[in-house]
Design an enzyme around this catalytic site. Structure first.
Site, short mmCIF file in Angstrom:
data_model
loop_
_atom_site.label_atom_id
_atom_site.label_comp_id
_atom_site.label_asym_id
_atom_site.label_seq_id
_atom_site.Cartn_x
_atom_site.Cartn_y
_atom_site.Cartn_z
N CYS A 121 0.79 -1.24 -0.08
CA CYS A 121 0.02 -0.04 0.01
C CYS A 121 1.01 1.24 0.23
CB CYS A 121 -1.06 -0.01 1.31
SG CYS A 121 -2.25 1.07 1.38
N HIS A 122 0.95 1.91 1.22
CA HIS A 122 1.71 3.24 1.22
C HIS A 122 3.03 2.74 1.79
CE1 HIS A 122 -2.23 5.29 0.99
NE2 HIS A 122 -1.67 6.46 0.61
#
Length: 180
Positions: free
Chosen positions: A106-107
């Site tokens: 994800c991030h």
């Protein structure tokens, strides 16, 4: 038994820590959750604060040599805070220098960019950080899992089964089927 370090802080994407952790533990991995402070950290779950997870150790008290792999869950808040911590970035670099698997979803690939370890590597991540990954020299793809050497990246919670299976494969662990 494989030993896996998870680094996270408040605001981690709940599913991206809890699901891989459960799958890895089911496959007999020893998981250590490290954070910036003792106590517990709170997840972020579908736009609200979620469940808490106990912190086993602080990042100041762990060393790459004690683990076989590093797992970095995403969420927007978690990696944005962690990438500003020098010790966290040092640990990411240490795992990379030791050529041990680093799995970021994800991030969380923001941490890989901050550690300056993705230049020339094929990576993926949440759509909003892909420009950052390109600017850090990564070759960004839109795939469930991107593997380049010891770097394993994925895009979002839907990728968790493949993400976790890829980390298990990198560690030559027996895979388990996800419980219903």
């Amino acid at each position: 038994m494989k030993r896996i370090l998870i680094i996270a802080t408040d605001g981690f994407e709940q599913s991206e820590l809890m699901k891989p952790k459960a799958l890895l533990e089911e496959a007999n991995a020893q998981i250590t959750v490290a954070s910036l402070e003792d106590g517990s950290i709170k997840g972020w779950n579908q736009g609200e604060w979620g469940d808490s997870v106990a912190v086993d150790k602080t990042v100041d008290s762990v060393n790459e040599g004690d683990f076989d792999a590093l797992l970095l869950p995403g969420g927007q808040i978690n990696p944005d805070v962690l990438r500003m911590n020098d010790r966290v970035i040092e640990l990411v670099r240490d795992f990379n220098s030791a050529n041990k698997p680093i799995a970021a979803i994800c991030h969380a690939p923001w941490l890989l960019a901050e550690a300056d370890i993705i230049a020339g590597k094929v990576v993926t991540g949440w759509p909003s950080i892909r420009t950052d990954l390109r600017n850090a020299g990564g070759e960004v793809v839109d795939k469930t899992v991107a593997v380049d050497g010891n770097i394993i990246t994925s895009r979002n919670p839907d990728d968790i089964p493949a993400f976790t299976a890829t980390l298990m494969s990198a560690l030559a662990m027996d895979k388990v089927t996800e419980s219903a």
